[in-house]
Design a protein around this motif. Structure first.
Motif, mmCIF file in Angstrom:
data_model
loop_
_atom_site.group_PDB
_atom_site.id
_atom_site.type_symbol
_atom_site.label_atom_id
_atom_site.label_comp_id
_atom_site.label_asym_id
_atom_site.label_seq_id
_atom_site.Cartn_x
_atom_site.Cartn_y
_atom_site.Cartn_z
ATOM 1 N N SER A 201 26.125 54.161 22.535
ATOM 2 C CA SER A 201 25.397 54.124 21.262
ATOM 3 C C SER A 201 24.787 55.479 20.944
ATOM 4 N N LEU A 202 24.198 56.129 21.974
ATOM 5 C CA LEU A 202 23.609 57.452 21.758
ATOM 6 C C LEU A 202 24.685 58.467 21.388
ATOM 7 N N GLN A 203 25.843 58.375 22.030
ATOM 8 C CA GLN A 203 26.973 59.259 21.681
ATOM 9 C C GLN A 203 27.398 59.046 20.239
ATOM 10 N N LEU A 204 27.526 57.771 19.847
ATOM 11 C CA LEU A 204 27.943 57.448 18.477
ATOM 12 C C LEU A 204 26.935 57.990 17.462
ATOM 13 N N ALA A 205 25.641 57.818 17.749
ATOM 14 C CA ALA A 205 24.603 58.303 16.827
ATOM 15 C C ALA A 205 24.623 59.828 16.745
ATOM 16 N N ALA A 206 24.801 60.490 17.886
ATOM 17 C CA ALA A 206 24.810 61.960 17.889
ATOM 18 C C ALA A 206 26.010 62.509 17.116
ATOM 19 N N TRP A 207 27.188 61.923 17.310
ATOM 20 C CA TRP A 207 28.378 62.369 16.569
ATOM 21 C C TRP A 207 28.211 62.122 15.069
ATOM 22 N N SER B 26 31.317 54.855 11.085
ATOM 23 C CA SER B 26 29.871 55.077 11.075
ATOM 24 C C SER B 26 29.487 56.202 10.119
ATOM 25 N N VAL B 27 30.292 57.243 10.071
ATOM 26 C CA VAL B 27 30.024 58.353 9.151
ATOM 27 C C VAL B 27 30.055 57.865 7.704
ATOM 28 N N ILE B 28 31.079 57.095 7.359
ATOM 29 C CA ILE B 28 31.200 56.594 5.980
ATOM 30 C C ILE B 28 30.069 55.622 5.657
ATOM 31 N N PHE B 29 29.754 54.751 6.602
ATOM 32 C CA PHE B 29 28.729 53.738 6.367
ATOM 33 C C PHE B 29 27.338 54.353 6.223
ATOM 34 N N ASN B 30 27.121 55.510 6.849
ATOM 35 C CA ASN B 30 25.795 56.146 6.803
ATOM 36 C C ASN B 30 25.669 57.211 5.715
ATOM 37 N N LEU B 31 26.652 57.333 4.847
ATOM 38 C CA LEU B 31 26.581 58.335 3.779
ATOM 39 C C LEU B 31 25.301 58.237 2.945
ATOM 40 N N PRO B 32 24.876 57.041 2.497
ATOM 41 C CA PRO B 32 23.650 57.001 1.683
ATOM 42 C C PRO B 32 22.410 57.408 2.459
ATOM 43 N N PHE B 33 22.363 57.102 3.756
ATOM 44 C CA PHE B 33 21.182 57.462 4.545
ATOM 45 C C PHE B 33 21.089 58.977 4.753
ATOM 46 N N MET C 201 18.547 62.971 8.721
ATOM 47 C CA MET C 201 19.107 62.903 10.064
ATOM 48 C C MET C 201 18.434 61.820 10.910
ATOM 49 N N VAL C 202 17.119 61.670 10.735
ATOM 50 C CA VAL C 202 16.410 60.635 11.500
ATOM 51 C C VAL C 202 16.872 59.243 11.080
ATOM 52 N N LEU C 203 16.972 59.024 9.771
ATOM 53 C CA LEU C 203 17.426 57.719 9.278
ATOM 54 C C LEU C 203 18.846 57.429 9.764
ATOM 55 N N THR C 204 19.710 58.433 9.727
ATOM 56 C CA THR C 204 21.093 58.234 10.163
ATOM 57 C C THR C 204 21.156 57.894 11.646
ATOM 58 N N PHE C 205 20.406 58.640 12.459
ATOM 59 C CA PHE C 205 20.420 58.392 13.904
ATOM 60 C C PHE C 205 19.904 56.990 14.231
ATOM 61 N N ALA C 206 18.742 56.646 13.670
ATOM 62 C CA ALA C 206 18.141 55.350 13.976
ATOM 63 C C ALA C 206 18.995 54.193 13.459
ATOM 64 N N HIS C 207 19.561 54.367 12.275
ATOM 65 C CA HIS C 207 20.400 53.303 11.707
ATOM 66 C C HIS C 207 21.681 53.108 12.515
ATOM 67 N N THR C 208 22.256 54.218 12.987
ATOM 68 C CA THR C 208 23.485 54.119 13.779
ATOM 69 C C THR C 208 23.230 53.391 15.094
ATOM 70 N N LEU C 209 22.078 53.645 15.716
ATOM 71 C CA LEU C 209 21.775 52.980 16.984
ATOM 72 C C LEU C 209 21.801 51.455 16.847
ATOM 73 N N GLY C 210 21.370 50.950 15.689
ATOM 74 C CA GLY C 210 21.278 49.503 15.524
ATOM 75 C C GLY C 210 22.441 48.871 14.798
ATOM 76 N N GLU C 211 23.497 49.640 14.505
ATOM 77 C CA GLU C 211 24.639 49.084 13.773
ATOM 78 C C GLU C 211 25.299 47.955 14.559
ATOM 79 N N THR D 2 14.233 48.528 24.880
ATOM 80 C CA THR D 2 14.655 49.910 25.125
ATOM 81 C C THR D 2 15.108 50.565 23.825
ATOM 82 N N LEU D 3 15.854 49.809 23.015
ATOM 83 C CA LEU D 3 16.342 50.343 21.742
ATOM 84 C C LEU D 3 15.168 50.635 20.792
ATOM 85 N N VAL D 4 14.196 49.742 20.761
ATOM 86 C CA VAL D 4 13.018 49.969 19.918
ATOM 87 C C VAL D 4 12.269 51.215 20.386
#
Length: 222
Positions: free
Chosen positions: A9-15, A94-101, A148-158, A198-200
């Motif tokens: 999940s952390l890898q996915l959020a970072a990418w 994930s990149v496409i889904f997080n475009l608005p964030f 970037m913060v919104l994208t990272f946090a949102h990706t973690l919980g996708e 842990t995620l929270v």
């Protein structure tokens, strides 16, 4: 605790953040400064993932990335494996889904820059690239940081997009959100609770540290 799923999940959020940062800068800047026909439609398309149910969006991503699609066939020919149910497919979705964030906060950050400041930079002989690097990016920093913060946090919980495009393949596409769902389905409330907490904690720490750094940078620039 499923550490492999958490690390994935952390890898996915970072990418996702790394790929969306330049996109948010250039698209957000263009939407903030330029007036063109169809701008409203472009902004609506950017915001579309925000209002669509993740399963609906995931279904279209599944079709677009599938082996029978042009993109899926190209990926299969070049890399020798299918795009769906792979980590690369998960990153792209994930990149496409997080475009608005990523784009909307960046757009608001650039819109907050006074026109006189950009005109002064141009009168001083700064090229568009130097003006972007030396004037606009520092002033738009709060918006970019929020993006970037919104994208990272949102990706973690996708969850929905991950499940539709990636499935639940251990060490490949099984993220922490999927692992929590699996533990709940297995009536392992304690395991699910530990991973959820842990995620929270990670999301809260990320947001707190990032905003503290943003405030520190803002004080230096002011």
């Amino acid at each position: 605790m499923d550490w492999t799923a958490l690390f994935l999940s952390l890898q996915l959020a970072a990418w996702t953040v790394a790929l969306l940062l330049p996109v948010s800068v250039f698209v957000g800047r263009a939407l903030a400064f330029r007036r063109f026909r169809g701008k409203g439609l472009v902004e609506a398309l950017v915001m579309l993932p925000l209002v669509l149910p993740p399963t609906v969006f995931g279904f279209y991503m599944l079709v677009a990335f599938g082996r029978n699609s042009p993109l899926g066939a190209f990926w299969q020919d070049v890399f020798g494996h299918q795009l769906v149910f792979s980590f690369e497919g998960l990153v792209l979705a994930s990149v496409i889904f997080n475009l608005p964030f990523a784009i909307q906060p960046a757009q608001r950050g650039f819109e907050a820059i006074p026109v006189e400041v950009r005109e002064a930079a141009s009168c001083c002989g700064l090229s568009p690239w130097r003006s972007l690097w030396m004037v606009e990016l520092p002033l738009a920093w709060p918006g970019l940081m929020t993006a970037m913060v919104l994208t990272f946090a949102h990706t973690l919980g996708e969850f929905g997009i991950v499940l539709m495009v990636g499935g639940s393949i251990p060490r490949e596409t099984k993220t922490i959100a999927i692992a929590i769902y699996d533990r709940v389905q297995a009536f392992d409330d304690r395991g699910a609770g530990i991973m959820a907490a842990t995620l929270v904690a990670i999301s809260l720490a990320t947001i707190t540290i990032t905003y503290a750094l943003s405030a520190r940078v803002g004080r230096r620039l002011s």
